[in-house]
Every structure is written in C-alpha cells, then in structure tokens.
Enzyme design. Structure first.
Site, short mmCIF file in Angstrom:
data_model
loop_
_atom_site.label_atom_id
_atom_site.label_comp_id
_atom_site.label_asym_id
_atom_site.label_seq_id
_atom_site.Cartn_x
_atom_site.Cartn_y
_atom_site.Cartn_z
N GLY A 16 4.29 -3.65 3.39
CA GLY A 16 4.49 -2.29 4.29
C GLY A 16 3.01 -1.45 5.40
CG ASN A 88 0.87 0.58 0.81
OD1 ASN A 88 0.65 1.40 0.28
ND2 ASN A 88 1.85 -0.18 1.84
CB SER A 141 1.94 7.92 -6.31
OG SER A 141 2.30 9.19 -5.97
CE1 TYR A 154 6.51 6.93 -4.48
CE2 TYR A 154 5.63 8.22 -5.66
CZ TYR A 154 5.73 7.61 -4.77
OH TYR A 154 4.68 6.73 -3.76
CB ALA A 156 10.74 6.91 -13.53
CB ALA A 157 9.69 3.95 -9.44
CE LYS A 158 4.34 4.13 -5.88
NZ LYS A 158 4.16 2.85 -5.35
#
Length: 271
Positions: A16, A88, A141, A154, A156-158
């Site tokens: 990214g 990223n 994040s 988002y 939760a994923a981070k």
C-alpha cells in the site's frame, strides 16, 4: 533520518505504498538509501520519490494468496535479498456495525489482518534463507487499543495484528524481528474525508497533546528505525506514534485546562 541511519544495499517492500502513510514510509526508506518496492492493486498517480531516488511499483492484490506467495520470491530473485517488509496496506470506510452486514465487516478484517498475515508468511520464507534474516513492521492503529465506533471491525483487526506481531516475534526469533508501529491521527491528502476542512483539521489537531496531527514522514521514520541495526534488540514491541495520545474527555468535562491544575486537586479526578 537518513543522516543517522544508512540502509544502503537493503531492500524494503511497503504494501500500500502508493499514497498517504504508505508513500511516506516508502520515502523515508528511500531517504535512508534503501531500495524500495511498493505494491498495491493500482499504480500511484505519481512516482513515489525522495532523495533523488524512486520506489519501484509492482502490482499485487494482497487478498490473493497465490499472488502474494509468488511476489516475495520475485523480489528476492530480482534484487538478491529481502530485508524488510512493512505491512501498511489497509483501511476501512466509516460504517456502523448494524449497517454493514457480516460479509462487509469480514472484508475489512481480511484486508487489515489476514492480508498482513499472508504477506508476512511469504516474506518470512524468503528471509529464513538469508544469513542476515530480516525485519517485519506492522502498521497498527490506535483504533486497536480503544473503542472505534464506526470502524469497529478495523479496530478489532488492528488489535489482532498487534497480537499477531508479538507471537511472530517469539516464533520467528532470532532470524526475523517483528514489531508494530501504532500511529494516531495522520495528516494525508485524504484527511479532509475524515476531519473536514482546514478548520476541522486544526480543531482535531488541538486534541493531540503535541498540538498537531502526525505526518506520513513521522510514521516512516519510526519504521526506518525499527528496520535498522539500531533496533537490533527490539522485537515484539509496539511503538506508538500518536503525539502523546488522546486527552481524557473527563478532564475537559471537569473544567481542567492543559496548563492549570484543578481548583480542588484533593478531590481527585481519576475515573
């Protein structure tokens, strides 16, 4: 950072890396004299350049495991080595949990957690075959460490990404170091989509203890440090790049400003 850290001869992949924070990370590595490969589904609108050098773009859909598995051996074959992977790529639109449906939220988790896992596994296989090993840097994040209404999947994923990095750091030591950079709010070319016009951006910046949003270069410099030999004994760490974090809302509710103590400090303000 380039004056302090010299990555001449090192090869870095930034997923990214075509815009925003990713482009800032790529530029930081270019300034440190690394060879930089950026990947995304679409090419950058303009070349990513710094210090008279240009990052090379290679197309890659990180949600295609077979393509990811072939990508990192290609980088090794063309450059002779792979020293650093910066995971990223990611992001999410604002969407309340009850409005998106499970499938849409799952795609957010796929991009922000499963795709970095897939890329890390492929990079690890390449790095294991090198005498010098390698370094993987996750871009986390602050959304992974606090409630994130509107971007819950988002966040939760981070949070999962940070945990994954710590486990990788244990399993893959000592050959491959794995760390996480945890940015706060970053000013990019897309900031207006999140914070509004200049007045809105300034208002948000005033909530940060250091008085401004981060720049992509701030995040990039942290990544360069963690990838360098100066961080040779750092693995499994989470480096927060958030300007001091967020001022607790209860302080403003209690009328405590930044410069002065409460009028009745003995009463205590901690929740």
């Amino acid at each position: 950072m380039a004056a302090i850290i010299d990555l001449t001869g090192r090869v870095t992949v930034v997923t990214g890396g075509t815009q925003g924070v990713g482009a800032g990370i790529a530029r930081a590595f270019l300034e440190a004299a690394a060879d930089v490969v950026i990947c995304a589904r679409r090419p950058p609108e303009a070349p990513v350049e710094a210090a008279g050098r240009t990052a090379r773009f290679l197309p890659l859909d990180l949600r295609e495991p077979d393509a990811v598995g072939a990508f990192f051996p290609r980088v090794r074959d063309e450059y002779g080595r792979l020293d650093t992977l910066v995971n990223n790529a990611g992001g999410a639109p604002f969407r309340l949990l009850g409005e998106g449906g499970a499938a849409r939220h799952a795609r957010v988790v796929e991009l922000n957690l499963l795709a970095p896992l897939t890329a890390s596994l492929a990079a690890h296989e390449v790095m294991l075959g090198q005498r010098a090993g390698g370094s993987i840097v996750m871009i986390g994040s602050v959304s992974g460490t606090r409630p994130s209404p509107g971007t819950a999947a988002y966040g939760a994923a981070k949070a999962g990404l940070d945990s994954l990095a710590r486990s990788m750091a244990v399993e893959w030591a000592p050959r491959v170091r794995v760390n996480t950079v945890v940015p706060g709010m970053v000013r990019t070319e897309l900031s207006h989509l999140h914070y509004g016009d200049e007045d809105g951006i300034d208002a948000v910046a005033r909530t940060v203890p250091l008085g401004r949003l981060a720049t992509p270069a701030d995040v990039g410099d942290a990544c360069v440090f963690l990838a360098s030999d100066r961080a040779a004994y750092i693995s499994g760490a989470s480096l927060h790049v958030h300007g001091g974090g967020e001022r607790p809302a209860f302080l403003d509710a209690a009328g405590v400003n930044r410069q002065h103590a409460p009028r009745h400090p003995t009463k205590g303000l901690a929740p």
